[in-house]
Design a protein around this motif. Structure first.
Motif: not given
Length: 280
Positions: A4-10, A218-224
């Motif tokens: 799940y973590t890997g998918g969210v990072v993608l 950008s907030i969402a991208a780096y927050g993840i």
């Protein structure tokens, strides 16, 4: 990693490529980055009122990361002035995973297995190959992009350590770190004056709107990414995030009309292979 973590990072990789395309697509990248930073600062200022204070151990990392992010923002603007998205973006992003892995090993005592190491090497190598296709990268452009890559590695390692000291409060850590983005409009006003910041609202409202949207993305991208680094190896998370160059190549081709050769697509396949290694 590829759970799940890997998918969210993608997903973060897609979002990251998207906001970089928004930034690169605007003619005045300094102005665009400033309005992105304002959007980030406004959201962060609102969010911190509803969150607990960060753990005391995390504060030095929050401050250090916030300041490095400002250097990164300025460096990113410089690199986009000297190269197109399909060149500057891969150099900046491709140079960071190896540096993050080294920094995590030195400062966080992280160990990484052979297969994951291969994945990081494939991703970094493929990304650099993407940037060097065609031989059109100037020395100044490459230096600016590499400088950006170094700042990426620095703030990634800082945040990887800092979020682990935040008592599980990744959102709190992220929000307070992003508060430092209020420094960007101060820098802009000091260099160009307040009128140069507000006048585009009348002359180029669409550009300002896309910049504000880019800030939110950008907030969402780096927050993840910060959330993922609470438990995931920094180098692996960083490398998986940098698969965003594949999405950047697609965005550059479709929306910015930048050419993408067969060799560049092959490099994208190498990057994807590296992502698979991280998932095994």
């Amino acid at each position: 990693m590829f759970t799940y973590t890997g998918g969210v990072v993608l997903l973060a990789a897609v979002l990251h490529a998207s906001w970089n395309a928004m930034l690169h697509g605007n003619r005045d990248r300094f102005l665009s980055m400033t309005w992105m930073s304002i959007a980030i600062g406004v959201v962060s200022s609102f969010v911190v009122f509803y969150l607990p204070m960060p753990a005391s151990a995390a504060w030095p990392y929050i401050v250090a990361s916030g300041l490095v992010h400002i250097v990164y923002n300025v460096s990113l603007v410089r690199s986009y002035r000297r190269g197109d998205l399909a060149q500057a973006y891969p150099i900046a992003r491709g140079s960071s995973p190896m540096l993050v892995t080294l920094g995590a090993a030195i400062f966080a005592h992280e160990a990484i297995g052979p297969l994951h190491a291969l994945g990081i090497v494939l991703i970094s190598g493929g990304i650099i190959a993407l940037a060097l296709q065609g031989g059109h990268v100037s020395r100044a452009g490459a230096l600016a992009a590499l400088t950006t890559g170094v700042t990426i590695a620095i703030y990634t390692v800082i945040d990887g350590i800092g979020v682990r000291l935040s008592d599980g409060e990744a959102l709190t850590y992220t929000a307070w770190m992003f508060m430092f983005y209020w420094i960007m409009p101060l820098i802009f006003i000091a260099r160009r004056g307040a009128a140069a910041l507000w006048t585009p609202f009348r002359d180029a409202p669409m550009a300002i709107g896309s910049s504000l949207a880019g800030g939110l993305v950008s907030i969402a991208a780096y927050g993840i990414v910060i959330w993922a680094m609470q438990s995931g190896a920094m180098g692996a998370v960083s490398a998986l995030r940098e698969t965003s160059v594949v999405f950047a190549a697609l965005i550059g081709r479709v929306f910015l009309r930048e050419p993408v050769s067969a060799k560049r697509w092959l490099a994208c396949v190498v990057v994807a292979g590296g992502a698979v290694c991280l998932g095994l």
